[in-house]
Design a protein around this motif. Structure first.
Motif, PDB file in Angstrom:
ATOM      1  N   GLU A   9       2.580  -3.130  -9.698  1.00 58.43           N
ATOM      2  CA  GLU A   9       2.208  -1.859 -10.495  1.00 58.43           C
ATOM      3  C   GLU A   9       0.587  -1.729 -10.024  1.00 58.43           C
ATOM      4  O   GLU A   9      -0.910  -2.343  -9.421  1.00 58.43           O
ATOM      5  CB  GLU A   9       1.096  -2.653 -11.723  1.00 58.43           C
ATOM      6  CG  GLU A   9       0.566  -1.538 -13.246  1.00 58.43           C
ATOM      7  CD  GLU A   9      -0.096  -1.909 -13.707  1.00 58.43           C
ATOM      8  OE1 GLU A   9      -0.150  -1.641 -15.020  1.00 58.43           O
ATOM      9  OE2 GLU A   9      -0.541  -2.915 -14.402  1.00 58.43           O
ATOM     10  N   LEU A  10      -0.212  -0.230 -10.222  1.00 56.48           N
ATOM     11  CA  LEU A  10      -0.351   0.650  -9.236  1.00 56.48           C
ATOM     12  C   LEU A  10      -0.966   1.342  -9.952  1.00 56.48           C
ATOM     13  O   LEU A  10      -0.314   2.411 -10.627  1.00 56.48           O
ATOM     14  CB  LEU A  10       0.244   0.906  -7.448  1.00 56.48           C
ATOM     15  CG  LEU A  10      -0.861   1.842  -6.609  1.00 56.48           C
ATOM     16  CD1 LEU A  10      -2.108   0.603  -5.710  1.00 56.48           C
ATOM     17  CD2 LEU A  10      -0.423   2.452  -5.280  1.00 56.48           C
ATOM     18  N   HIS A  16      -0.274   6.306 -12.089  1.00 50.85           N
ATOM     19  CA  HIS A  16       0.376   5.246 -11.972  1.00 50.85           C
ATOM     20  C   HIS A  16       1.403   4.294 -12.246  1.00 50.85           C
ATOM     21  O   HIS A  16       1.783   5.463 -12.374  1.00 50.85           O
ATOM     22  CB  HIS A  16      -0.222   4.336 -14.116  1.00 50.85           C
ATOM     23  CG  HIS A  16       0.233   3.278 -14.503  1.00 50.85           C
ATOM     24  ND1 HIS A  16       0.793   3.265 -15.012  1.00 50.85           N
ATOM     25  CD2 HIS A  16      -0.635   1.960 -14.076  1.00 50.85           C
ATOM     26  CE1 HIS A  16       1.804   2.015 -14.750  1.00 50.85           C
ATOM     27  NE2 HIS A  16       0.390   1.167 -15.093  1.00 50.85           N
ATOM     28  N   LEU A  17       1.632   3.546 -11.564  1.00 50.08           N
ATOM     29  CA  LEU A  17       2.808   3.287 -11.302  1.00 50.08           C
ATOM     30  C   LEU A  17       3.367   1.611 -11.512  1.00 50.08           C
ATOM     31  O   LEU A  17       2.443   0.760 -11.376  1.00 50.08           O
ATOM     32  CB  LEU A  17       3.234   3.273  -9.397  1.00 50.08           C
ATOM     33  CG  LEU A  17       4.593   2.510  -8.924  1.00 50.08           C
ATOM     34  CD1 LEU A  17       5.182   3.824  -9.001  1.00 50.08           C
ATOM     35  CD2 LEU A  17       4.056   2.385  -7.482  1.00 50.08           C
ATOM     36  N   PHE A  87      -0.284   4.445  -2.357  1.00 53.70           N
ATOM     37  CA  PHE A  87       0.311   5.703  -3.309  1.00 53.70           C
ATOM     38  C   PHE A  87       0.888   6.468  -1.599  1.00 53.70           C
ATOM     39  O   PHE A  87       2.732   6.916  -2.090  1.00 53.70           O
ATOM     40  CB  PHE A  87      -0.885   6.461  -4.092  1.00 53.70           C
ATOM     41  CG  PHE A  87       0.159   5.915  -5.605  1.00 53.70           C
ATOM     42  CD1 PHE A  87       1.177   6.628  -6.301  1.00 53.70           C
ATOM     43  CD2 PHE A  87      -1.113   5.376  -6.451  1.00 53.70           C
ATOM     44  CE1 PHE A  87       1.251   6.359  -7.604  1.00 53.70           C
ATOM     45  CE2 PHE A  87      -0.711   5.256  -7.834  1.00 53.70           C
ATOM     46  CZ  PHE A  87       0.569   5.875  -8.338  1.00 53.70           C
ATOM     47  N   ASP A  88       0.796   6.865  -1.550  1.00 52.11           N
ATOM     48  CA  ASP A  88       1.412   7.398   0.142  1.00 52.11           C
ATOM     49  C   ASP A  88       2.554   6.836   0.302  1.00 52.11           C
ATOM     50  O   ASP A  88       3.842   7.378   0.715  1.00 52.11           O
ATOM     51  CB  ASP A  88       0.768   7.914   1.081  1.00 52.11           C
ATOM     52  CG  ASP A  88      -0.418   8.966   0.583  1.00 52.11           C
ATOM     53  OD1 ASP A  88      -0.631   9.193  -0.607  1.00 52.11           O
ATOM     54  OD2 ASP A  88      -1.393   8.887   1.564  1.00 52.11           O
ATOM     55  N   TYR A  89       2.971   5.389   0.535  1.00 55.01           N
ATOM     56  CA  TYR A  89       3.552   4.626   1.027  1.00 55.01           C
ATOM     57  C   TYR A  89       5.052   4.959   0.097  1.00 55.01           C
ATOM     58  O   TYR A  89       5.740   4.420  -0.010  1.00 55.01           O
ATOM     59  CB  TYR A  89       3.170   2.942   0.977  1.00 55.01           C
ATOM     60  CG  TYR A  89       4.253   2.188   1.206  1.00 55.01           C
ATOM     61  CD1 TYR A  89       5.040   1.993   2.138  1.00 55.01           C
ATOM     62  CD2 TYR A  89       4.348   0.987  -0.117  1.00 55.01           C
ATOM     63  CE1 TYR A  89       6.250   0.887   2.389  1.00 55.01           C
ATOM     64  CE2 TYR A  89       5.815   0.208   0.165  1.00 55.01           C
ATOM     65  CZ  TYR A  89       6.392  -0.267   1.351  1.00 55.01           C
ATOM     66  OH  TYR A  89       7.524  -0.607   1.620  1.00 55.01           O
TER      67      TYR A  89
END
Length: 204
Positions: A9-10, A16-17, A87-89
């Motif tokens: 979770e990010l 949000h992911l 997030f970019d990854y």
């Protein structure tokens, strides 16, 4: 999950992911073991994979709520820059046209896919918060007996009966025996590490 599972979770501000890596279906490993007869070589290979949706991860968590001893979580405080990098990854990972595989052989940082634990840990690595002590605590190394690894492309095969009946299948190989080394992040070790830190925070 029968062999454990790790999701990630990010959260970066409003971004949000919630996701994880999983197999595209049970036929992947089954095909390798039953049809291609690779034996324990399945541990060195990959098969079609995909990313779990947030709803799938949440459904798993709700199921685990009935057995809280089976579930644990660890959080890392990230700087805005580190969070944006993670997030970019993920965006590069999902945008890549490269096929995604599931299994120990796939490398998430190369956008190949990966096992659930390697995929989740790759975010911790990209964010720059995976220190050597934690990496060692989460990691596992086993020696797979060469006698139970088959390479069909070289005319080798190991059927399920041999795999189940061989004495070599009851233990990992010793250093002096023919073997292949498998390094991986172990969901069980990660779970036990989290419980230990919870019980004794000072050891972190």
């Amino acid at each position: 999950r029968s062999i454990g599972h790790v999701a990630v979770e990010l959260t970066c501000g409003e971004r949000h992911l919630l996701t994880g890596a999983t197999s595209s279906g049970p036929e992947g490993s089954t095909t390798l073991i039953l049809k291609k007869q690779v034996g324990f070589g399945v541990l060195m290979r990959g098969w079609p994979g995909r990313n779990e949706s947030a709803s799938e991860v949440l459904a798993s968590i709700r199921k685990l709520a009935a057995r809280p001893e089976w579930y644990s979580a660890v959080s890392f405080d990230l700087s805005p820059e580190a969070c944006a990098r993670a997030f970019d990854y993920y965006e590069a990972y999902t945008a890549s046209a490269s096929p995604k595989y599931y299994g120990f052989a796939a490398r998430p940082r190369y956008l190949e896919g990966g096992g659930c634990s390697a995929f989740a840990v790759s975010f911790v690595e990209v964010a720059g918060v995976l220190d050597l002590k934690t990496k060692a605590a989460w990691g596992q190394m086993v020696r797979i007996p060469r006698s139970l690894i088959a390479h069909p492309e070289e005319g080798e095969s190991i059927d399920l009966l041999k795999l189940l009946s061989s004495p070599d299948g009851l233990r990992w190989a010793r250093p002096e025996e023919p073997h292949s080394v498998l390094d991986f992040y172990d969901p069980d070790r990660m779970h036990e590490w989290i419980k230990a830190i919870w019980n004794e925070p000072g050891q972190l």
